[in-house]
Design a protein around this motif. Structure first.
Motif, PDB file in Angstrom:
ATOM      1  N   THR A  19      46.299 -22.436  -7.975  1.00  0.00           N
ATOM      2  CA  THR A  19      45.409 -21.298  -8.174  1.00  0.00           C
ATOM      3  C   THR A  19      44.164 -21.526  -7.328  1.00  0.00           C
ATOM      4  O   THR A  19      43.962 -22.617  -6.769  1.00  0.00           O
ATOM      5  CB  THR A  19      44.980 -21.155  -9.650  1.00  0.00           C
ATOM      6  N   GLU A  20      43.311 -20.524  -7.255  1.00  0.00           N
ATOM      7  CA  GLU A  20      42.065 -20.696  -6.497  1.00  0.00           C
ATOM      8  C   GLU A  20      41.213 -21.799  -7.114  1.00  0.00           C
ATOM      9  O   GLU A  20      40.503 -22.515  -6.398  1.00  0.00           O
ATOM     10  CB  GLU A  20      41.284 -19.382  -6.447  1.00  0.00           C
ATOM     11  N   THR A  22      42.365 -24.484  -8.860  1.00  0.00           N
ATOM     12  CA  THR A  22      42.898 -25.817  -8.605  1.00  0.00           C
ATOM     13  C   THR A  22      42.490 -26.268  -7.206  1.00  0.00           C
ATOM     14  O   THR A  22      42.262 -27.457  -6.977  1.00  0.00           O
ATOM     15  CB  THR A  22      44.434 -25.881  -8.736  1.00  0.00           C
ATOM     16  N   LYS A  23      42.371 -25.321  -6.295  1.00  0.00           N
ATOM     17  CA  LYS A  23      41.923 -25.645  -4.936  1.00  0.00           C
ATOM     18  C   LYS A  23      40.474 -26.118  -4.935  1.00  0.00           C
ATOM     19  O   LYS A  23      40.104 -27.067  -4.241  1.00  0.00           O
ATOM     20  CB  LYS A  23      42.070 -24.436  -4.023  1.00  0.00           C
ATOM     21  N   SER A  24      39.636 -25.455  -5.724  1.00  0.00           N
ATOM     22  CA  SER A  24      38.206 -25.775  -5.719  1.00  0.00           C
ATOM     23  C   SER A  24      37.858 -26.922  -6.661  1.00  0.00           C
ATOM     24  O   SER A  24      36.768 -27.495  -6.561  1.00  0.00           O
ATOM     25  CB  SER A  24      37.396 -24.539  -6.127  1.00  0.00           C
ATOM     26  N   GLY A  25      38.760 -27.248  -7.581  1.00  0.00           N
ATOM     27  CA  GLY A  25      38.499 -28.316  -8.528  1.00  0.00           C
ATOM     28  C   GLY A  25      37.753 -27.876  -9.778  1.00  0.00           C
ATOM     29  O   GLY A  25      37.293 -28.712 -10.563  1.00  0.00           O
ATOM     30  N   GLN A  26      37.643 -26.553 -10.006  1.00  0.00           N
ATOM     31  CA  GLN A  26      36.955 -26.055 -11.191  1.00  0.00           C
ATOM     32  C   GLN A  26      37.810 -26.237 -12.444  1.00  0.00           C
ATOM     33  O   GLN A  26      39.034 -26.075 -12.404  1.00  0.00           O
ATOM     34  CB  GLN A  26      36.629 -24.566 -11.012  1.00  0.00           C
ATOM     35  N   TYR A  27      37.154 -26.543 -13.551  1.00  0.00           N
ATOM     36  CA  TYR A  27      37.853 -26.668 -14.824  1.00  0.00           C
ATOM     37  C   TYR A  27      38.412 -25.302 -15.220  1.00  0.00           C
ATOM     38  O   TYR A  27      37.681 -24.337 -15.374  1.00  0.00           O
ATOM     39  CB  TYR A  27      36.890 -27.167 -15.902  1.00  0.00           C
ATOM     40  N   THR A  28      39.726 -25.229 -15.407  1.00  0.00           N
ATOM     41  CA  THR A  28      40.389 -23.959 -15.701  1.00  0.00           C
ATOM     42  C   THR A  28      41.146 -24.086 -17.011  1.00  0.00           C
ATOM     43  O   THR A  28      42.236 -24.651 -17.059  1.00  0.00           O
ATOM     44  CB  THR A  28      41.384 -23.584 -14.586  1.00  0.00           C
ATOM     45  N   GLY A  29      40.559 -23.565 -18.074  1.00  0.00           N
ATOM     46  CA  GLY A  29      41.210 -23.609 -19.370  1.00  0.00           C
ATOM     47  C   GLY A  29      41.724 -22.239 -19.764  1.00  0.00           C
ATOM     48  O   GLY A  29      42.829 -21.838 -19.415  1.00  0.00           O
ATOM     49  N   LYS A  30      40.890 -21.469 -20.478  1.00  0.00           N
ATOM     50  CA  LYS A  30      41.314 -20.169 -20.976  1.00  0.00           C
ATOM     51  C   LYS A  30      41.219 -19.059 -19.930  1.00  0.00           C
ATOM     52  O   LYS A  30      41.778 -17.979 -20.134  1.00  0.00           O
ATOM     53  CB  LYS A  30      40.475 -19.784 -22.197  1.00  0.00           C
ATOM     54  N   THR A  31      40.525 -19.290 -18.840  1.00  0.00           N
ATOM     55  CA  THR A  31      40.437 -18.275 -17.792  1.00  0.00           C
ATOM     56  C   THR A  31      41.846 -17.937 -17.297  1.00  0.00           C
ATOM     57  O   THR A  31      42.595 -18.820 -16.889  1.00  0.00           O
ATOM     58  CB  THR A  31      39.577 -18.760 -16.613  1.00  0.00           C
ATOM     59  N   ASP A  32      42.198 -16.648 -17.317  1.00  0.00           N
ATOM     60  CA  ASP A  32      43.578 -16.244 -17.015  1.00  0.00           C
ATOM     61  C   ASP A  32      43.709 -15.925 -15.537  1.00  0.00           C
ATOM     62  O   ASP A  32      43.814 -14.765 -15.126  1.00  0.00           O
ATOM     63  CB  ASP A  32      43.975 -15.050 -17.882  1.00  0.00           C
ATOM     64  N   ILE A  33      43.716 -16.958 -14.733  1.00  0.00           N
ATOM     65  CA  ILE A  33      43.729 -16.825 -13.286  1.00  0.00           C
ATOM     66  C   ILE A  33      45.176 -16.812 -12.777  1.00  0.00           C
ATOM     67  O   ILE A  33      46.059 -17.442 -13.357  1.00  0.00           O
ATOM     68  CB  ILE A  33      42.911 -17.980 -12.657  1.00  0.00           C
ATOM     69  N   GLU A  34      45.416 -16.083 -11.708  1.00  0.00           N
ATOM     70  CA  GLU A  34      46.767 -15.945 -11.151  1.00  0.00           C
ATOM     71  C   GLU A  34      47.079 -17.087 -10.182  1.00  0.00           C
ATOM     72  O   GLU A  34      46.182 -17.772  -9.690  1.00  0.00           O
ATOM     73  CB  GLU A  34      46.885 -14.609 -10.397  1.00  0.00           C
ATOM     74  N   LEU A  35      48.359 -17.266  -9.885  1.00  0.00           N
ATOM     75  CA  LEU A  35      48.768 -18.162  -8.812  1.00  0.00           C
ATOM     76  C   LEU A  35      48.354 -17.583  -7.469  1.00  0.00           C
ATOM     77  O   LEU A  35      48.329 -16.365  -7.279  1.00  0.00           O
ATOM     78  CB  LEU A  35      50.286 -18.358  -8.822  1.00  0.00           C
ATOM     79  N   THR A  36      48.043 -18.475  -6.532  1.00  0.00           N
ATOM     80  CA  THR A  36      47.857 -18.035  -5.150  1.00  0.00           C
ATOM     81  C   THR A  36      49.225 -17.802  -4.507  1.00  0.00           C
ATOM     82  O   THR A  36      50.265 -18.151  -5.070  1.00  0.00           O
ATOM     83  CB  THR A  36      47.109 -19.106  -4.343  1.00  0.00           C
ATOM     84  N   GLU A  37      49.222 -17.236  -3.320  1.00  0.00           N
ATOM     85  CA  GLU A  37      50.486 -17.083  -2.584  1.00  0.00           C
ATOM     86  C   GLU A  37      51.126 -18.441  -2.333  1.00  0.00           C
ATOM     87  O   GLU A  37      52.346 -18.596  -2.435  1.00  0.00           O
ATOM     88  CB  GLU A  37      50.235 -16.349  -1.260  1.00  0.00           C
ATOM     89  N   GLN A  38      50.296 -19.441  -2.029  1.00  0.00           N
ATOM     90  CA  GLN A  38      50.825 -20.796  -1.844  1.00  0.00           C
ATOM     91  C   GLN A  38      51.393 -21.330  -3.145  1.00  0.00           C
ATOM     92  O   GLN A  38      52.434 -22.003  -3.153  1.00  0.00           O
ATOM     93  CB  GLN A  38      49.710 -21.726  -1.335  1.00  0.00           C
ATOM     94  N   GLY A  39      50.739 -21.024  -4.267  1.00  0.00           N
ATOM     95  CA  GLY A  39      51.247 -21.461  -5.566  1.00  0.00           C
ATOM     96  C   GLY A  39      52.604 -20.865  -5.866  1.00  0.00           C
ATOM     97  O   GLY A  39      53.490 -21.540  -6.414  1.00  0.00           O
ATOM     98  N   ARG A  71      48.651 -16.714 -17.749  1.00  0.00           N
ATOM     99  CA  ARG A  71      49.477 -16.016 -16.764  1.00  0.00           C
ATOM    100  C   ARG A  71      50.001 -16.950 -15.686  1.00  0.00           C
ATOM    101  O   ARG A  71      51.126 -16.774 -15.195  1.00  0.00           O
ATOM    102  CB  ARG A  71      48.678 -14.868 -16.140  1.00  0.00           C
ATOM    103  N   ARG A  72      49.216 -17.925 -15.284  1.00  0.00           N
ATOM    104  CA  ARG A  72      49.670 -18.843 -14.234  1.00  0.00           C
ATOM    105  C   ARG A  72      50.877 -19.657 -14.695  1.00  0.00           C
ATOM    106  O   ARG A  72      51.760 -19.986 -13.897  1.00  0.00           O
ATOM    107  CB  ARG A  72      48.525 -19.757 -13.793  1.00  0.00           C
ATOM    108  N   ALA A  73      50.929 -19.970 -16.003  1.00  0.00           N
ATOM    109  CA  ALA A  73      52.088 -20.695 -16.543  1.00  0.00           C
ATOM    110  C   ALA A  73      53.273 -19.764 -16.757  1.00  0.00           C
ATOM    111  O   ALA A  73      54.423 -20.120 -16.471  1.00  0.00           O
ATOM    112  CB  ALA A  73      51.705 -21.379 -17.855  1.00  0.00           C
ATOM    113  N   LEU A  74      53.008 -18.558 -17.264  1.00  0.00           N
ATOM    114  CA  LEU A  74      54.092 -17.590 -17.472  1.00  0.00           C
ATOM    115  C   LEU A  74      54.760 -17.227 -16.149  1.00  0.00           C
ATOM    116  O   LEU A  74      55.990 -17.125 -16.072  1.00  0.00           O
ATOM    117  CB  LEU A  74      53.537 -16.333 -18.145  1.00  0.00           C
TER     118      LEU A  74
END
Length: 226
Positions: A19-20, A22-39, A71-74
């Motif tokens: 995700t964006e 994971t690329k930046s190293g930000q803590y991502t818990g409940k934020t429902d962020i999508e996969l990148t195209e690379q992901g 969503r990233r896991a689903l």
């Protein structure tokens, strides 16, 4: 019997793709962020090589899948299994028990920002911030994470215990996030979360854990197809 056949049931751990954050190293818990195209490419590539009839994860040998509700896991689950196992199936459970650690007030921050914030608050005097020990302000404590993972592990063992002598295949798959899967490994091995066990699991990685031998292989992410 192929080289990939298990002698006892296995638990496969699959981390979602890039995700964006994971690329930046930000803590991502409940934020429902999508996969990148690379992901998406990472997971699709891994799924094509490792998931399918006669492959490392054979859907016909899987008795249950637990998926984080983010969503990233689903999306990772859908890409890995390609419709061979549907979320509506009784063998698939979407649950907060395997959701990422709730980072609370640290959501979206970098490690350096968290340490600076805590320094200004007078915390961690004489030591450095350690999430395994300290937990997150406004989020989960190690004790809370341990409680839900132990609950999940008990369910996994209920599914697998009747088949410890190869009565039938009884593999389990967890599709989730980097930190919570590392927490799972520690609890699977009966270690407290603050036990100093260094592990890395890159986005899109898969690993497996044998219920009969409490040791682990942290997986690698295969190269994404072009």
């Amino acid at each position: 019997m192929s080289d990939l056949d298990a002698t006892t049931p296995r638990v496969f751990l699959a981390r979602h793709g890039e995700t964006e954050w994971t690329k930046s190293g930000q803590y991502t818990g409940k934020t429902d962020i999508e996969l990148t195209e690379q992901g998406i490419k990472q997971v699709t590539s891994t799924g094509s090589r490792l998931v399918g009839q006669g492959k490392l994860i054979d859907p016909s040998a899987v008795v249950h899948v637990w998926v984080s509700p983010r969503r990233r896991a689903l999306k990772t689950f859908e890409l890995l299994f390609g419709g061979t196992m549907e979320k509506e199936n009784n063998n698939v459970t979407v649950t907060e028990d395997i959701a990422e650690w709730d980072y609370g007030e640290y959501e979206g921050l970098l490690v350096g920002q968290i340490k600076e914030r805590r320094r200004k608050q007078g915390l961690d005097v004489g030591s450095s911030f350690n999430i395994w020990r300290d937990g997150c302000e406004g989020g989960e404590s190690p004790e809370q994470v341990t409680e839900r993972l132990d609950r999940l592990i008990a369910k996994i063992k209920e599914h697998q215990q009747p088949y410890m002598n190869n009565e039938k295949p009884a593999d389990v798959v967890l599709v989730a996030h980097g930190l919570i899967l590392r927490c799972f490994v520690k609890r699977w091995l009966n270690y407290p979360l603050d036990f100093p066990l260094s592990m890395m699991m890159p986005p899109g990685a898969i690993s497996n854990h044998d219920i009969n031998e409490p040791a682990f292989n942290i997986g690698i992410a295969l190269p994404a197809d072009a």
